[in-house]
Design an enzyme around this catalytic site. Structure first.
Site, PDB file in Angstrom:
ATOM      1  N   LYS A  72     -16.711 -10.964 -22.634  1.00 55.60           N
ATOM      2  CA  LYS A  72     -16.850 -12.176 -21.833  1.00 55.60           C
ATOM      3  C   LYS A  72     -17.709 -11.816 -20.632  1.00 55.60           C
ATOM      4  O   LYS A  72     -17.372 -10.881 -19.887  1.00 55.60           O
ATOM      5  CB  LYS A  72     -15.489 -12.682 -21.357  1.00 55.60           C
ATOM      6  CG  LYS A  72     -14.589 -13.181 -22.478  1.00 55.60           C
ATOM      7  CD  LYS A  72     -13.296 -13.753 -21.946  1.00 55.60           C
ATOM      8  CE  LYS A  72     -12.386 -14.160 -23.096  1.00 55.60           C
ATOM      9  NZ  LYS A  72     -11.056 -14.604 -22.633  1.00 55.60           N
ATOM     10  N   ASP A  86      -9.427  -7.541 -24.958  1.00 58.09           N
ATOM     11  CA  ASP A  86     -10.035  -8.597 -24.145  1.00 58.09           C
ATOM     12  C   ASP A  86      -9.811  -8.229 -22.674  1.00 58.09           C
ATOM     13  O   ASP A  86     -10.632  -7.528 -22.057  1.00 58.09           O
ATOM     14  CB  ASP A  86      -9.395  -9.952 -24.526  1.00 58.09           C
ATOM     15  CG  ASP A  86      -9.833 -11.127 -23.674  1.00 58.09           C
ATOM     16  OD1 ASP A  86     -10.611 -10.938 -22.730  1.00 58.09           O
ATOM     17  OD2 ASP A  86      -9.385 -12.265 -23.931  1.00 58.09           O
ATOM     18  N   ASP A 117      -4.327 -14.055 -30.902  1.00 55.86           N
ATOM     19  CA  ASP A 117      -4.512 -13.526 -29.548  1.00 55.86           C
ATOM     20  C   ASP A 117      -3.167 -13.583 -28.838  1.00 55.86           C
ATOM     21  O   ASP A 117      -2.540 -14.638 -28.754  1.00 55.86           O
ATOM     22  CB  ASP A 117      -5.546 -14.384 -28.808  1.00 55.86           C
ATOM     23  CG  ASP A 117      -5.908 -13.842 -27.426  1.00 55.86           C
ATOM     24  OD1 ASP A 117      -5.328 -12.824 -27.006  1.00 55.86           O
ATOM     25  OD2 ASP A 117      -6.772 -14.457 -26.772  1.00 55.86           O
ATOM     26  N   LYS A 155      -2.906 -18.534 -30.807  1.00 55.99           N
ATOM     27  CA  LYS A 155      -2.225 -17.759 -29.769  1.00 55.99           C
ATOM     28  C   LYS A 155      -0.823 -17.418 -30.273  1.00 55.99           C
ATOM     29  O   LYS A 155      -0.138 -18.273 -30.842  1.00 55.99           O
ATOM     30  CB  LYS A 155      -2.128 -18.591 -28.491  1.00 55.99           C
ATOM     31  CG  LYS A 155      -3.483 -18.926 -27.876  1.00 55.99           C
ATOM     32  CD  LYS A 155      -4.145 -17.702 -27.253  1.00 55.99           C
ATOM     33  CE  LYS A 155      -5.355 -18.096 -26.419  1.00 55.99           C
ATOM     34  NZ  LYS A 155      -5.986 -16.941 -25.754  1.00 55.99           N
ATOM     35  N   GLU A 159      -5.640  -9.702 -30.911  1.00 50.88           N
ATOM     36  CA  GLU A 159      -6.321  -9.552 -29.633  1.00 50.88           C
ATOM     37  C   GLU A 159      -5.298  -9.278 -28.533  1.00 50.88           C
ATOM     38  O   GLU A 159      -4.301  -9.989 -28.409  1.00 50.88           O
ATOM     39  CB  GLU A 159      -7.092 -10.857 -29.364  1.00 50.88           C
ATOM     40  CG  GLU A 159      -8.048 -10.821 -28.203  1.00 50.88           C
ATOM     41  CD  GLU A 159      -8.778 -12.169 -28.054  1.00 50.88           C
ATOM     42  OE1 GLU A 159      -8.942 -12.890 -29.059  1.00 50.88           O
ATOM     43  OE2 GLU A 159      -9.147 -12.506 -26.922  1.00 50.88           O
TER      44      GLU A 159
END
Ligand code: OSB
Ligand code: MG
Length: 368
Positions: A262, A238, A188, A163, A213
């Site tokens: 997802k 995302d 991300d 992250k 991301e």
């Protein structure tokens, strides 16, 4: 589908270690477990992946529960469906609330696969026999991240995601790259940047990340197209992609070169499959995103990721990544970086009843 009862359980379990992003830390996970039982006694399982607070999307455990109890379950009871493919149409009168919809829809898919006596992966058209596993480090501390990555690489994980935020992105990524020059690595940002940060993001190009991301706004696809035109690193979306049309527009605009799918974010396996099929036809690679989930959602992800367009290792780790003991049995295991796809009917995992009892804080039955 001749449904007899739907059971909703709210469960709560501490994570082994906190999972941290620039938006905060998750230390304890709540989720809604859905059990749909038909008149033959077969049970399909679903997992509502909304968090306790609306930090990732607008849904929470409580809003999902409300929508399931007061709208989706009554719709299913009143109108019924013949096949889980019809669920998205049935739920169309309820706007958004994708995680609530997916919780029930995925249980219907599991039930249908069990009825047909085949694995869920086969029912939805999966072609792969095993999946490469990826893992996420949710810790902004560089020395600790390096230690964790070492452990994950020993376990054979094929890809590591970290992250990032504008705080110390360059130092953090360059610290990882120094120790692991060839590691398939991605970052991300969970919307930590804006177009004002283009230079910071350009600076990351030198690290050869697989992708970055969701750098910009959680509901943006236009600025991402502007950003993608200025950086080398492929952008993966995302949060911004919550429908098939979002995916189509993002691909048409050039807002990303990769998509993470997802099931909860897009409202179910039906929509996830449509997005997959479209991306596959356009040559856009996809991978299965994670939600710090329990075994049921993981099992649905495994089935989904067996589709041919899932060519990049997803955020699919084993049960032991976050949990001392998962709510399914057997555990989901990563064996030298590989997750096998169950050959048992449905999702291929049973509920671990003892563990469910330990972690259930509330449950309710709905009789059809
Ligand atoms: O942005 O991908 C994300 C977890 C919770 C909410 C959002 C995200 C994540 C992850 C995946 O990064 C973590 C995992 O499930 O292993
Ligand atoms: Mg993400």
């Amino acid at each position: 589908m001749k449904i007899k009862t739907v059971k909703l359980s709210i469960i709560k379990m501490p994570l082994k270690h906190p999972f941290t992003t620039h938006l905060g830390s998750v230390t304890e996970r709540e989720a809604i477990i859905v059990e749909v039982e038909d008149r033959n006694g077969l049970i399909g399982y679903g997992e509502g992946v909304a968090f306790s607070s609306p930090w990732y999307t607008e849904e929470t455990v409580k809003t999902s529960y409300h929508v399931l109890k007061d709208f989706l379950i009554p719709l299913l009871k009143k109108k019924g469906i013949g096949h889980p493919d019809e669920a998205s149409l049935l739920f169309r009168s309820v706007r958004r609330n994708h995680m609530a919809k997916a919780a029930l829809e995925t249980a219907l898919w599991d039930l249908q696969a069990k009825k047909e006596g085949i694995p869920l992966s086969k029912l939805i058209g999966g072609t792969m026999e095993a999946l490469p596993a990826g893992v996420v480090v949710g810790n902004p501390n560089l020395p600790e991240s390096l230690k964790q990555i070492e452990v994950y690489l020993d376990q054979g994980f094929k890809r590591v995601k970290v992250k990032i935020s504008p705080e110390d992105d360059y130092a953090y990524i360059s610290g990882i790259r120094k120790q692991f020059p060839d590691l398939p690595l991605m970052a991300d940002a969970n919307s930590a940047y804006s177009l004002k940060n283009v230079d910071r993001l350009k600076a990351l190009d030198e690290f050869g990340l697989l992708m970055i991301e969701q750098p910009l706004g959680y509901d943006d696809i236009v600025d991402h197209a502007k950003l993608q035109a200025q950086i080398e690193t492929p952008i993966c979306l995302d949060e911004s992609i919550v429908t098939f049309d979002d995916a189509r527009k993002a691909v048409e605009l050039g807002s990303c070169k990769v998509l993470n799918i997802k099931i909860g974010r897009v409202g179910g396996i039906g929509e996830a499959k449509r997005i997959h099929d479209y991306c596959h036809s356009k040559g856009i690679p996809v991978w299965a995103g994670g939600m710090i989930e329990f075994g049921i959602s993981r099992a649905h992800n495994i089935a989904l990721a067996s589709l041919p367009g899932f060519t990049i290792p997803g955020d699919i780790s084993g049960s032991d990544r976050y949990w001392e003991e998962d709510i399914i049995q057997p555990d989901i295991k990563v064996d030298n970086g590989i997750i096998s796809i169950p050959e048992r009917p449905g999702i291929g995992f049973q509920l671990n009843k003892k563990r469910m009892n330990e972690v259930t804080v509330f449950e309710e039955h709905f009789h059809f």
